[in-house]
Design a protein around this motif. Structure first.
Motif, PDB file in Angstrom:
ATOM      1  N   GLY A  22      58.809  37.935  76.088  1.00 54.61           N
ATOM      2  CA  GLY A  22      58.103  38.801  75.146  1.00 54.61           C
ATOM      3  C   GLY A  22      57.402  37.996  74.060  1.00 54.61           C
ATOM      4  N   LEU A  23      58.049  36.918  73.640  1.00 52.55           N
ATOM      5  CA  LEU A  23      57.402  36.039  72.679  1.00 52.55           C
ATOM      6  C   LEU A  23      56.160  35.391  73.280  1.00 52.55           C
ATOM      7  CD1 LEU A  23      57.671  34.830  69.820  1.00 52.55           C
ATOM      8  CD2 LEU A  23      58.971  32.948  70.837  1.00 52.55           C
ATOM      9  N   ALA A  24      56.201  35.109  74.588  1.00 55.21           N
ATOM     10  CA  ALA A  24      55.027  34.532  75.257  1.00 55.21           C
ATOM     11  C   ALA A  24      53.861  35.495  75.221  1.00 55.21           C
ATOM     12  CB  ALA A  24      55.375  34.170  76.700  1.00 55.21           C
ATOM     13  N   ILE A  25      54.123  36.814  75.346  1.00 55.43           N
ATOM     14  CA  ILE A  25      53.051  37.812  75.266  1.00 55.43           C
ATOM     15  C   ILE A  25      52.406  37.778  73.880  1.00 55.43           C
ATOM     16  CG2 ILE A  25      52.534  40.277  75.353  1.00 55.43           C
ATOM     17  CD1 ILE A  25      54.693  40.584  77.440  1.00 55.43           C
ATOM     18  N   ILE A  26      53.262  37.643  72.863  1.00 57.25           N
ATOM     19  CA  ILE A  26      52.738  37.659  71.493  1.00 57.25           C
ATOM     20  C   ILE A  26      51.929  36.387  71.205  1.00 57.25           C
ATOM     21  CG2 ILE A  26      53.401  37.716  69.058  1.00 57.25           C
ATOM     22  CD1 ILE A  26      55.876  39.290  69.885  1.00 57.25           C
ATOM     23  N   LEU A  27      52.412  35.256  71.727  1.00 52.49           N
ATOM     24  CA  LEU A  27      51.773  33.972  71.431  1.00 52.49           C
ATOM     25  C   LEU A  27      50.716  33.577  72.447  1.00 52.49           C
ATOM     26  CD1 LEU A  27      54.885  31.877  70.317  1.00 52.49           C
ATOM     27  CD2 LEU A  27      53.287  33.165  68.894  1.00 52.49           C
ATOM     28  N   TRP A  28      50.416  34.451  73.401  1.00 53.48           N
ATOM     29  CA  TRP A  28      49.414  34.106  74.397  1.00 53.48           C
ATOM     30  C   TRP A  28      48.043  33.788  73.790  1.00 53.48           C
ATOM     31  CZ3 TRP A  28      49.083  32.144  78.918  1.00 53.48           C
ATOM     32  CH2 TRP A  28      47.910  32.258  79.674  1.00 53.48           C
ATOM     33  N   PRO A  29      47.612  34.457  72.719  1.00 55.95           N
ATOM     34  CA  PRO A  29      46.331  34.056  72.110  1.00 55.95           C
ATOM     35  C   PRO A  29      46.302  32.594  71.668  1.00 55.95           C
ATOM     36  CG  PRO A  29      46.969  36.220  71.317  1.00 55.95           C
ATOM     37  CD  PRO A  29      48.126  35.701  72.108  1.00 55.95           C
ATOM     38  N   LEU A  30      47.459  32.051  71.265  1.00 54.48           N
ATOM     39  CA  LEU A  30      47.494  30.635  70.903  1.00 54.48           C
ATOM     40  C   LEU A  30      47.236  29.750  72.120  1.00 54.48           C
ATOM     41  CD1 LEU A  30      50.539  30.536  68.446  1.00 54.48           C
ATOM     42  CD2 LEU A  30      48.091  30.677  67.908  1.00 54.48           C
ATOM     43  N   ALA A  31      47.740  30.176  73.288  1.00 62.85           N
ATOM     44  CA  ALA A  31      47.473  29.421  74.511  1.00 62.85           C
ATOM     45  C   ALA A  31      45.986  29.449  74.854  1.00 62.85           C
ATOM     46  CB  ALA A  31      48.297  29.990  75.664  1.00 62.85           C
ATOM     47  N   VAL A  32      45.341  30.570  74.616  1.00 66.29           N
ATOM     48  CA  VAL A  32      43.898  30.668  74.864  1.00 66.29           C
ATOM     49  C   VAL A  32      43.136  29.744  73.921  1.00 66.29           C
ATOM     50  CG1 VAL A  32      41.927  32.238  74.882  1.00 66.29           C
ATOM     51  CG2 VAL A  32      44.140  33.027  75.726  1.00 66.29           C
ATOM     52  N   ILE A  33      43.536  29.730  72.655  1.00 61.91           N
ATOM     53  CA  ILE A  33      42.888  28.835  71.692  1.00 61.91           C
ATOM     54  C   ILE A  33      43.089  27.377  72.101  1.00 61.91           C
ATOM     55  CG2 ILE A  33      42.927  28.068  69.285  1.00 61.91           C
ATOM     56  CD1 ILE A  33      43.692  30.916  68.505  1.00 61.91           C
ATOM     57  N   ALA A  34      44.298  27.047  72.568  1.00 61.35           N
ATOM     58  CA  ALA A  34      44.559  25.680  73.028  1.00 61.35           C
ATOM     59  C   ALA A  34      43.685  25.325  74.224  1.00 61.35           C
ATOM     60  CB  ALA A  34      46.038  25.528  73.384  1.00 61.35           C
ATOM     61  N   GLY A  35      43.453  26.304  75.111  1.00 58.30           N
ATOM     62  CA  GLY A  35      42.574  26.057  76.248  1.00 58.30           C
ATOM     63  C   GLY A  35      41.138  25.784  75.827  1.00 58.30           C
ATOM     64  N   VAL A  36      40.674  26.494  74.832  1.00 57.29           N
ATOM     65  CA  VAL A  36      39.312  26.270  74.331  1.00 57.29           C
ATOM     66  C   VAL A  36      39.202  24.887  73.692  1.00 57.29           C
ATOM     67  CG1 VAL A  36      37.576  27.074  72.691  1.00 57.29           C
ATOM     68  CG2 VAL A  36      38.882  28.730  74.027  1.00 57.29           C
TER      69      VAL A  36
END
Length: 478
Positions: A128-142
């Protein structure tokens, strides 16, 4: 780490120690790392290149850098880097909402179906924490895409050099954006290929190779994507391995093996200096010029050979580095470099055991390994070696050459040159004080200044010596 220690019990004025402790030692440690990297760049690299040049066959020719190609390469890189950075970053930003939505969709599907990270109940909060922090993973990908775009632009300059064509470099600059777009489409399960232009950036001689490679890469990418898609629905419960006897064995640390080797070189170096097998010219050449095969190669090789002879005499399974410490496959450090060393050394130890050397032969080997070429059995004709067996001489010479090759590779490891230089300086000053050698005043002053500087640097960050899990290494090689 110094900050955590400063807030412990028994420390007065904790606030000032939290800020001051560890600052100077960190700076000194950073300087030490810079020195090791410098040794690697100016010693290890050229040592590798010299070895490659020596092993070059008669039908091989070295590849020379053509200076006439460099201006166009620099010009292409200068144009390609800003353009590729702008275009690839734009593609990454354009597809980031898709990555965000598809990631949330996959995580929500796994949550409903109790699959993937939601398979075990204990993992549900973290998923569930991964769902919340998924936008950070997208930012890291960019951000990762932005950083990788610099390498795409620099590679365009390399293509211009390889193809000797300014046009081919610009073609790769345009194709790089299409390649990135195609890879991101495969990653996000979008349409195959790319709508962006992809001109050929290889000439006729290498176009066929490039086309075949692109097809292979596409096939491999498609196959891996299909396997990944199929495997997402098939999960297996993995049995956790129980702790075995092998895992309870106390392994030695790499620093302990390093300490043994340099301590052994120090002890044997004193003996060889007193016997005249190492001269002041040998040490001065290594200190001033950084060269000297007798000191940097033959001395460690003799120390390792002495260890092999001692281990063979005691009929041990591994290497006996001290009276109470035996290095085997069980307690050998789990390090790739040391794993590469242990196997050959154990084989050489078994060969030494079969040779059954006498005491006179062992004493003569010390002189032969330091003074002779050891290339062919006839090199030992006038050296007084007790055995006249040509086969035995050839086997010993092969073992010596193998050990010298191992030491030559070890000398390219970071920190080896720094520590061995410190050892050579200490031996030099000690021999002068004892009257064993007559050194140069100029070299002596230089050595004293270097030692004073090293003592200042290593006051807080000297190489860690000691034990691992209560196992101490007391080196007694002589």
């Amino acid at each position: 780490m110094a900050t955590f220690e400063a807030v412990g019990e028994g420390v007065a004025d904790k606030l000032s120690h939290c800020f001051l402790d560890g600052t100077a030692s960190t700076i000194r440690g950073a300087c030490m790392v810079v020195r090791d990297v410098t040794d690697f760049c100016f010693h290890s690299y050229f040592s590798f290149m010299d070895e490659l040049s020596e092993k070059m066959g008669d039908d091989e020719e070295p590849t020379d850098i053509k200076l006439s190609y460099l201006p166009r390469s620099f010009l292409v890189a200068l144009v390609a880097v800003p353009l590729d950075v702008l275009m690839i970053t734009g593609v990454a930003l354009w597809k980031s909402p898709c990555m965000l939505l598809k990631g949330w969709q996959r995580l929500c599907e796994d949550l409903v179906g109790r699959e993937g990270p939601f398979l075990e109940t204990v993992c549900v909060p973290f998923a569930g924490l991964a769902i919340i922090l998924w936008p950070l993973a997208v930012i890291a990908g960019v951000i990762a895409s932005f950083l990788s775009s610099f390498f795409f632009g620099l590679h365009a300059g390399l293509i211009a050099y390889q193809e000797a064509s300014f046009q081919m470099g610009l073609s790769y600059m345009i194709s790089a954006v299409a390649l990135y777009d195609e890879y991101t489409n495969d990653l996000l399960y979008l349409r195959e290929g790319s709508c962006l232009p992809r001109p050929k950036y290889r000439k006729a001689g290498s176009a066929k190779y490039e086309t075949g490679r692109n097809k292979d890469e596409h096939n491999v990418t498609a196959a891996s994507a299909e396997k990944q898609h199929q495997g997402q629905r098939k999960h297996r419960r993995v049995l956790h391995r129980s702790k075995t006897f092998m895992e309870t064995i106390q392994r030695l640390r790499p620093i302990q093996i390093w300490d043994w080797l340099f301590r052994s070189c120090e002890i044997n170096g004193r003996i060889l200096l007193s016997e005249g097998l190492i001269s002041s010219e040998d040490i001065e050449e290594f200190i001033t010029k950084g060269k000297g095969k007798k000191l940097s190669i033959k001395l460690p090789a003799w120390c390792i050979l002495h260890c092999l002879i001692r281990s063979a005499k005691h009929d041990t399974h591994g290497l006996l580095i001290s009276d109470d410490v035996e290095v085997t496959n069980f307690n050998w450090p789990k390090d790739k470099v040391f794993d590469w060393m242990l196997g050959p050394l154990l084989v050489l130890k078994e060969q030494m055991k079969k040779l059954e050397l006498t005491e006179d032969e062992e004493l003569c080997l010390q002189k032969l390994i330091m003074t002779n070429a050891n290339e062919k059995p006839s090199d030992w004709d006038d050296c007084g070696f007790p055995s006249s067996d040509g086969v035995k001489r050839a086997q010993l010479q092969a073992i010596i050459r193998r050990l010298q090759g191992i030491v030559a590779n070890m000398s390219r490891i970071p920190s080896f040159r720094r520590r061995f230089m410190s050892l050579a300086r200490a031996l030099y000053l000690e021999a002068i004080d004892a009257g064993t050698i007559d050194g140069s005043r100029k070299v002596e002053r230089k050595v004293k200044a270097d030692i004073a500087s090293e003592e200042l640097q290593s006051r807080d960050v000297g190489d860690t010596k000691g034990s691992s899990n209560g196992t101490s290494v007391d080196v007694d090689m002589v």
